[in-house]
Motif scaffolding. Structure first.
Motif, PDB file in Angstrom:
ATOM      1  N   ILE A  42       0.831  -1.201   0.000  1.00 52.34           N
ATOM      2  CA  ILE A  42       0.000   0.000   0.000  1.00 52.34           C
ATOM      3  C   ILE A  42       0.866   1.252   0.000  1.00 52.34           C
ATOM      4  N   ASP A  43       0.263   2.352  -0.406  1.00 50.49           N
ATOM      5  CA  ASP A  43       0.805   3.684  -0.190  1.00 50.49           C
ATOM      6  C   ASP A  43      -0.089   4.310   0.862  1.00 50.49           C
ATOM      7  N   ALA A  44       0.505   4.838   1.924  1.00 47.48           N
ATOM      8  CA  ALA A  44      -0.303   5.390   3.006  1.00 47.48           C
ATOM      9  C   ALA A  44       0.192   6.778   3.397  1.00 47.48           C
ATOM     10  N   ASP A  45      -0.770   7.643   3.733  1.00 44.41           N
ATOM     11  CA  ASP A  45      -0.429   8.956   4.270  1.00 44.41           C
ATOM     12  C   ASP A  45       0.299   8.779   5.597  1.00 44.41           C
ATOM     13  N   ALA A  46       1.029   9.812   5.990  1.00 43.69           N
ATOM     14  CA  ALA A  46       1.784   9.769   7.243  1.00 43.69           C
ATOM     15  C   ALA A  46       0.877   9.613   8.457  1.00 43.69           C
ATOM     16  N   ASN A  47      -0.390  10.017   8.332  1.00 47.99           N
ATOM     17  CA  ASN A  47      -1.296   9.926   9.482  1.00 47.99           C
ATOM     18  C   ASN A  47      -1.902   8.531   9.676  1.00 47.99           C
ATOM     19  N   VAL A  48      -1.651   7.597   8.773  1.00 53.86           N
ATOM     20  CA  VAL A  48      -2.123   6.214   8.918  1.00 53.86           C
ATOM     21  C   VAL A  48      -1.137   5.465   9.814  1.00 53.86           C
ATOM     22  N   THR A  49      -1.646   4.956  10.937  1.00 50.86           N
ATOM     23  CA  THR A  49      -0.765   4.304  11.912  1.00 50.86           C
ATOM     24  C   THR A  49      -0.801   2.785  11.781  1.00 50.86           C
ATOM     25  N   GLU A  50       0.234   2.160  12.323  1.00 52.96           N
ATOM     26  CA  GLU A  50       0.283   0.697  12.361  1.00 52.96           C
ATOM     27  C   GLU A  50      -0.906   0.164  13.151  1.00 52.96           C
ATOM     28  N   GLU A  51      -1.258   0.852  14.219  1.00 57.05           N
ATOM     29  CA  GLU A  51      -2.382   0.419  15.050  1.00 57.05           C
ATOM     30  C   GLU A  51      -3.693   0.426  14.259  1.00 57.05           C
ATOM     31  N   GLU A  52      -3.914   1.456  13.432  1.00 56.65           N
ATOM     32  CA  GLU A  52      -5.113   1.505  12.589  1.00 56.65           C
ATOM     33  C   GLU A  52      -5.157   0.322  11.628  1.00 56.65           C
ATOM     34  N   LEU A  53      -4.027   0.048  11.000  1.00 59.14           N
ATOM     35  CA  LEU A  53      -3.954  -1.071  10.063  1.00 59.14           C
ATOM     36  C   LEU A  53      -4.189  -2.398  10.771  1.00 59.14           C
ATOM     37  N   ARG A  54      -3.553  -2.565  11.934  1.00 55.78           N
ATOM     38  CA  ARG A  54      -3.706  -3.803  12.716  1.00 55.78           C
ATOM     39  C   ARG A  54      -5.170  -3.998  13.127  1.00 55.78           C
ATOM     40  N   ASP A  55      -5.793  -2.925  13.649  1.00 50.60           N
ATOM     41  CA  ASP A  55      -7.188  -3.013  14.091  1.00 50.60           C
ATOM     42  C   ASP A  55      -8.120  -3.329  12.932  1.00 50.60           C
ATOM     43  N   LEU A  56      -7.914  -2.675  11.794  1.00 53.76           N
ATOM     44  CA  LEU A  56      -8.738  -2.908  10.614  1.00 53.76           C
ATOM     45  C   LEU A  56      -8.678  -4.371  10.193  1.00 53.76           C
ATOM     46  N   LEU A  57      -7.469  -4.897  10.090  1.00 57.60           N
ATOM     47  CA  LEU A  57      -7.302  -6.285   9.651  1.00 57.60           C
ATOM     48  C   LEU A  57      -7.871  -7.266  10.673  1.00 57.60           C
ATOM     49  N   GLU A  58      -7.694  -6.988  11.965  1.00 58.40           N
ATOM     50  CA  GLU A  58      -8.254  -7.874  12.992  1.00 58.40           C
ATOM     51  C   GLU A  58      -9.771  -7.885  12.944  1.00 58.40           C
ATOM     52  N   GLU A  59     -10.382  -6.718  12.689  1.00 58.76           N
ATOM     53  CA  GLU A  59     -11.843  -6.653  12.559  1.00 58.76           C
ATOM     54  C   GLU A  59     -12.335  -7.510  11.397  1.00 58.76           C
ATOM     55  N   GLU A  60     -11.509  -7.659  10.376  1.00 59.82           N
ATOM     56  CA  GLU A  60     -11.867  -8.450   9.200  1.00 59.82           C
ATOM     57  C   GLU A  60     -11.479  -9.920   9.344  1.00 59.82           C
ATOM     58  N   GLY A  61     -10.805 -10.280  10.449  1.00 55.22           N
ATOM     59  CA  GLY A  61     -10.469 -11.678  10.708  1.00 55.22           C
ATOM     60  C   GLY A  61      -9.058 -12.087  10.340  1.00 55.22           C
ATOM     61  N   TYR A  62      -8.177 -11.098  10.139  1.00 56.75           N
ATOM     62  CA  TYR A  62      -6.785 -11.381   9.750  1.00 56.75           C
ATOM     63  C   TYR A  62      -5.844 -10.785  10.782  1.00 56.75           C
ATOM     64  N   GLU A  63      -4.593 -11.216  10.744  1.00 56.01           N
ATOM     65  CA  GLU A  63      -3.590 -10.723  11.696  1.00 56.01           C
ATOM     66  C   GLU A  63      -2.440 -10.062  10.945  1.00 56.01           C
ATOM     67  N   LEU A  64      -2.130  -8.824  11.343  1.00 57.02           N
ATOM     68  CA  LEU A  64      -0.980  -8.120  10.779  1.00 57.02           C
ATOM     69  C   LEU A  64       0.264  -8.639  11.482  1.00 57.02           C
ATOM     70  N   ILE A  65       1.165  -9.268  10.729  1.00 56.41           N
ATOM     71  CA  ILE A  65       2.389  -9.839  11.283  1.00 56.41           C
ATOM     72  C   ILE A  65       3.494  -8.802  11.331  1.00 56.41           C
ATOM     73  N   SER A  66       3.693  -8.093  10.232  1.00 56.24           N
ATOM     74  CA  SER A  66       4.754  -7.091  10.193  1.00 56.24           C
ATOM     75  C   SER A  66       4.495  -6.075   9.092  1.00 56.24           C
ATOM     76  N   ILE A  67       5.208  -4.944   9.198  1.00 51.14           N
ATOM     77  CA  ILE A  67       5.171  -3.905   8.178  1.00 51.14           C
ATOM     78  C   ILE A  67       6.602  -3.575   7.797  1.00 51.14           C
ATOM     79  N   GLU A  68       6.875  -3.585   6.510  1.00 43.61           N
ATOM     80  CA  GLU A  68       8.204  -3.201   6.018  1.00 43.61           C
ATOM     81  C   GLU A  68       8.101  -1.851   5.360  1.00 43.61           C
TER      82      GLU A  68
END
Length: 68
Positions: A42-68
């Protein structure tokens, strides 16, 4: 915008790929470049946090393992 590679657990098929892609597209400040089983680029704005991404994916039933 900042390019991020998300490693995602729980994806196993094309339905999962579409589900993750649509969820990421709904997040303000995120452009989806590519999604495949276990990974999203993805391309993300600076205001998009790892926590937002993690929460979004968990709500959908997936787990964020890492971000590079």
């Amino acid at each position: 915008m900042s390019k991020m590679i998300l490693e995602i657990d729980g994806m196993s098929c094309s339905h999962c790929v579409n589900h993750v892609k649509n969820a990421l597209l709904d997040l303000d400040g995120v452009d989806v470049l590519d999604v495949e089983v276990g990974k999203a680029i993805i391309d993300a704005d600076a205001n998009v946090t790892e926590e937002e991404l993690r929460d979004l994916l968990e709500e959908e039933g997936y787990e964020l393992i890492s971000i590079e």
